[in-house]
Design an enzyme around this catalytic site. Structure first.
Site, PDB file in Angstrom:
ATOM      1  N   GLY A   1      -3.120  -0.654  -2.755  1.00  0.00           N
ATOM      2  CA  GLY A   1      -3.698   0.646  -3.107  1.00  0.00           C
ATOM      3  C   GLY A   1      -3.182   1.757  -2.216  1.00  0.00           C
ATOM      4  O   GLY A   1      -1.982   1.948  -2.072  1.00  0.00           O
TER       5      GLY A   1
ATOM      6  N   ALA B   1       0.829  -1.206   0.000  1.00  0.00           N
ATOM      7  CA  ALA B   1       0.000   0.000   0.000  1.00  0.00           C
ATOM      8  C   ALA B   1       0.862   1.253   0.000  1.00  0.00           C
ATOM      9  O   ALA B   1       2.015   1.229   0.424  1.00  0.00           O
ATOM     10  CB  ALA B   1      -0.916   0.002   1.228  1.00  0.00           C
ATOM     11  N   SER B   2       0.279   2.333  -0.493  1.00  0.00           N
ATOM     12  CA  SER B   2       0.963   3.618  -0.552  1.00  0.00           C
ATOM     13  C   SER B   2       2.322   3.444  -1.250  1.00  0.00           C
ATOM     14  O   SER B   2       2.382   2.996  -2.386  1.00  0.00           O
ATOM     15  CB  SER B   2       1.112   4.199   0.855  1.00  0.00           C
ATOM     16  OG  SER B   2       1.447   5.569   0.808  1.00  0.00           O
ATOM     17  N   GLY B   3       3.430   3.768  -0.581  1.00  0.00           N
ATOM     18  CA  GLY B   3       4.741   3.598  -1.200  1.00  0.00           C
ATOM     19  C   GLY B   3       5.042   2.164  -1.565  1.00  0.00           C
ATOM     20  O   GLY B   3       5.788   1.894  -2.509  1.00  0.00           O
TER      21      GLY B   3
END
Length: 279
Positions: free
Chosen positions: A124, A102-104
């Site tokens: 995501g 997720a994210s990075g």
């Protein structure tokens, strides 16, 4: 004759070697975690990336990711290095999400030509977040006076011991918007027409699990590294794990009160990052 027959297995290996796909494992919060904690950053994975992409006759490179995100800069640097090596060595890259990408963590996953997840993987969170604490009332209660001297009017922006200023919040939101734009452009470039969910939802910071991530187009399928690589390169595919050298970590609470407190805060931040995704 017997001697010749005894050598057949060796000749078979030489004439028909097993396909090789080196495997890398990227785990943890992205960034520098502190003096005694190893973060996931370019410095930590650079040597293993180079080694994996240098394996002679490798069919591709597989990367397993388990990360809730962290530093956008380190995420971008790792992404860029993967793509640079993939182009230089002309290798396909397959990425596999474990608990969280997720994210990075998802940004790094986008370096893959194909991305796969487990049925329960969380992926995501294409967005930017900043979090902290305000201690203004605490200082008043304990009778402590905060003294700050700066050269530059924005140097003490969002100081946790001072009341928030509207212009500082607006400046922070602009910084977040710039980083978010970089993230969105990267995902659009890498996923392209494979993105199926409405763009507004994809880039809202929302998360998807398993097959729903496939339906949204954030990933390409459900499968483990062993199953997918066997399907693509044959059941005899060799999957050697290329490991990074880890920094030596002294036992927790062994560094004196100051370092112990610092290590504790680092652990708390790490747990907060993981807990946002139910981990």
């Amino acid at each position: 004759m017997k001697r010749f027959l005894s050598r057949l297995p060796i000749l078979k290996k030489v004439l028909h070697p097993k396909p090789i796909v080196p495997v890398l494992r990227f785990t943890g919060v992205i960034g520098e975690q502190g003096r005694f904690a190893q973060g996931l950053n370019l410095a930590a994975v650079s040597s293993s990336l180079t080694k994996a992409f240098s394996v002679a006759d490798a069919k591709a490179v597989a990367i397993i990711i388990n990360s809730p995100g962290g530093s956008p800069v380190q995420s971008g640097l790792i992404f860029s290095r993967i793509r640079e090596l993939a182009d230089e060595k002309d290798k396909q890259v397959f990425v596999f999400a474990e608990d969280v990408a997720a994210s990075g963590g998802y940004l790094i996953a986008c370096a893959g030509d194909e991305i796969y997840v487990h049925d329960a993987s969380v992926v995501g969170s294409i967005g930017v977040i900043s979090a902290g604490f305000g201690f203004v009332e605490l200082l008043n209660k304990v009778g402590v006076e905060r003294r700050v001297y700066t050269a530059g009017e924005s140097k003490s922006m969002l100081d946790p011991f001072k009341p928030e200023e509207p212009e500082d919040i607006e400046r922070l939101k602009q910084l977040q918007s710039d980083i978010h734009t970089y993230f969105k452009d990267l995902v659009r470039d890498r996923r392209g027409d494979r993105l199926k969910a409405p763009r507004k939802q994809v880039f809202s910071g929302d998360i998807w699990v398993g097959k729903k991530a496939v339906s949204a187009g954030l990933v390409d399928g459900v499968g483990t590294v062993r199953d997918v690589m066997r399907e693509k390169f044959g059941k005899d595919v060799d999957l050697p794990l290329i490991q990074s050298k880890r920094k030596f970590r002294l036992p927790f609470m062994a560094h004196g009160p100051a370092l112990s407190a610092r290590t504790l805060l680092s652990e708390l931040r790490s747990q907060a990052d993981w807990s946002r995704f139910g981990q």
